[in-house]
Design a protein around this motif. Structure first.
Motif, PDB file in Angstrom:
ATOM      1  N   MET A   1       3.581   8.410  13.272  1.00 55.86           N
ATOM      2  CA  MET A   1       2.372   8.526  13.090  1.00 55.86           C
ATOM      3  C   MET A   1       1.667   7.480  12.261  1.00 55.86           C
ATOM      4  SD  MET A   1       0.734  11.847  10.790  1.00 55.86           S
ATOM      5  CE  MET A   1       1.562  11.278   9.113  1.00 55.86           C
ATOM      6  N   LYS A   2       0.356   7.305  12.560  1.00 54.94           N
ATOM      7  CA  LYS A   2      -0.131   6.056  11.791  1.00 54.94           C
ATOM      8  C   LYS A   2      -0.675   6.687  10.538  1.00 54.94           C
ATOM      9  CE  LYS A   2      -3.413   5.198  14.557  1.00 54.94           C
ATOM     10  NZ  LYS A   2      -4.409   5.015  15.477  1.00 54.94           N
ATOM     11  N   GLU A   3      -0.553   5.679   9.380  1.00 55.51           N
ATOM     12  CA  GLU A   3      -1.117   6.093   7.938  1.00 55.51           C
ATOM     13  C   GLU A   3      -2.127   6.573   8.014  1.00 55.51           C
ATOM     14  OE1 GLU A   3      -0.030   6.018   3.954  1.00 55.51           O
ATOM     15  OE2 GLU A   3       1.006   4.851   5.718  1.00 55.51           O
ATOM     16  N   SER A   4      -3.309   6.270   8.880  1.00 60.50           N
ATOM     17  CA  SER A   4      -4.658   6.689   8.876  1.00 60.50           C
ATOM     18  C   SER A   4      -4.576   8.145   9.317  1.00 60.50           C
ATOM     19  CB  SER A   4      -5.515   5.879   9.977  1.00 60.50           C
ATOM     20  OG  SER A   4      -5.128   5.766  11.111  1.00 60.50           O
ATOM     21  N   ASN A  52      -6.427  -0.370   6.601  1.00 61.54           N
ATOM     22  CA  ASN A  52      -5.614  -1.907   6.822  1.00 61.54           C
ATOM     23  C   ASN A  52      -6.285  -2.801   5.641  1.00 61.54           C
ATOM     24  OD1 ASN A  52      -4.330  -1.365   9.064  1.00 61.54           O
ATOM     25  ND2 ASN A  52      -5.926  -1.868  10.533  1.00 61.54           N
ATOM     26  N   HIS A  53      -7.727  -2.599   5.245  1.00 62.10           N
ATOM     27  CA  HIS A  53      -8.262  -3.375   3.951  1.00 62.10           C
ATOM     28  C   HIS A  53      -7.307  -3.147   3.055  1.00 62.10           C
ATOM     29  CE1 HIS A  53     -10.954  -5.388   1.352  1.00 62.10           C
ATOM     30  NE2 HIS A  53     -11.112  -4.221   0.669  1.00 62.10           N
ATOM     31  N   PHE A  54      -7.039  -1.759   2.661  1.00 60.88           N
ATOM     32  CA  PHE A  54      -6.066  -1.383   1.473  1.00 60.88           C
ATOM     33  C   PHE A  54      -4.728  -2.069   1.451  1.00 60.88           C
ATOM     34  CE2 PHE A  54      -9.347   1.732   0.523  1.00 60.88           C
ATOM     35  CZ  PHE A  54      -9.283   2.267  -0.858  1.00 60.88           C
ATOM     36  N   LYS A  55      -4.304  -2.146   2.707  1.00 63.23           N
ATOM     37  CA  LYS A  55      -2.916  -2.657   2.794  1.00 63.23           C
ATOM     38  C   LYS A  55      -2.907  -4.123   2.689  1.00 63.23           C
ATOM     39  CE  LYS A  55      -0.672   0.719   5.947  1.00 63.23           C
ATOM     40  NZ  LYS A  55      -0.285   0.779   7.206  1.00 63.23           N
ATOM     41  N   ALA A  56      -3.948  -4.640   3.231  1.00 64.11           N
ATOM     42  CA  ALA A  56      -4.091  -6.026   3.294  1.00 64.11           C
ATOM     43  C   ALA A  56      -4.254  -6.704   1.380  1.00 64.11           C
ATOM     44  CB  ALA A  56      -5.263  -6.599   3.943  1.00 64.11           C
ATOM     45  N   ALA A  57      -5.019  -5.695   0.890  1.00 67.39           N
ATOM     46  CA  ALA A  57      -5.555  -6.139  -0.542  1.00 67.39           C
ATOM     47  C   ALA A  57      -4.372  -5.728  -1.606  1.00 67.39           C
ATOM     48  CB  ALA A  57      -6.740  -5.456  -0.979  1.00 67.39           C
ATOM     49  N   GLY A  58      -3.182  -5.175  -0.918  1.00 68.90           N
ATOM     50  CA  GLY A  58      -2.103  -4.882  -1.625  1.00 68.90           C
ATOM     51  C   GLY A  58      -2.284  -3.463  -2.830  1.00 68.90           C
ATOM     52  N   ARG A  59      -3.312  -2.583  -2.151  1.00 69.98           N
ATOM     53  CA  ARG A  59      -3.730  -1.559  -3.068  1.00 69.98           C
ATOM     54  C   ARG A  59      -3.384  -0.213  -2.487  1.00 69.98           C
ATOM     55  NH1 ARG A  59     -10.159  -1.446  -3.135  1.00 69.98           N
ATOM     56  NH2 ARG A  59      -9.749   0.346  -4.005  1.00 69.98           N
TER      57      ARG A  59
END
Length: 73
Positions: A1-4, A52-59
């Motif tokens: 399952m994808k995170e989204s 993906n934005h949250f992951k890339a920002a380390g949030r």
């Protein structure tokens, strides 16, 4: 399952605005469009982009709060 996939999303008709609204309250305010099928696809893409934005920002991702209603017997 994808995170989204854990985030609930839906498309509904707005009588007031006379347009379809795509919603995912845990991640985005919403989007709108004239074709519900196209709108749902766009909403799914937007949700994936936000994750993906949250992951890339380390949030950390926001917690899942909105769940589908249970079926009433």
């Amino acid at each position: 399952m994808k995170e989204s996939d854990k985030y609930h999303r839906w498309v509904e008709w707005s009588k007031e605005d006379r347009i379809y609204l795509g919603k995912c309250p845990d991640l985005v305010t919403g989007i709108h469009g004239e074709d519900p099928i196209v709108l749902y696809s766009e909403l799914c893409t937007l949700i994936e982009d936000v994750v993906n934005h949250f992951k890339a920002a380390g949030r950390d991702l926001p917690p899942v709060k909105v769940r589908p209603m249970s079926e009433v017997a």
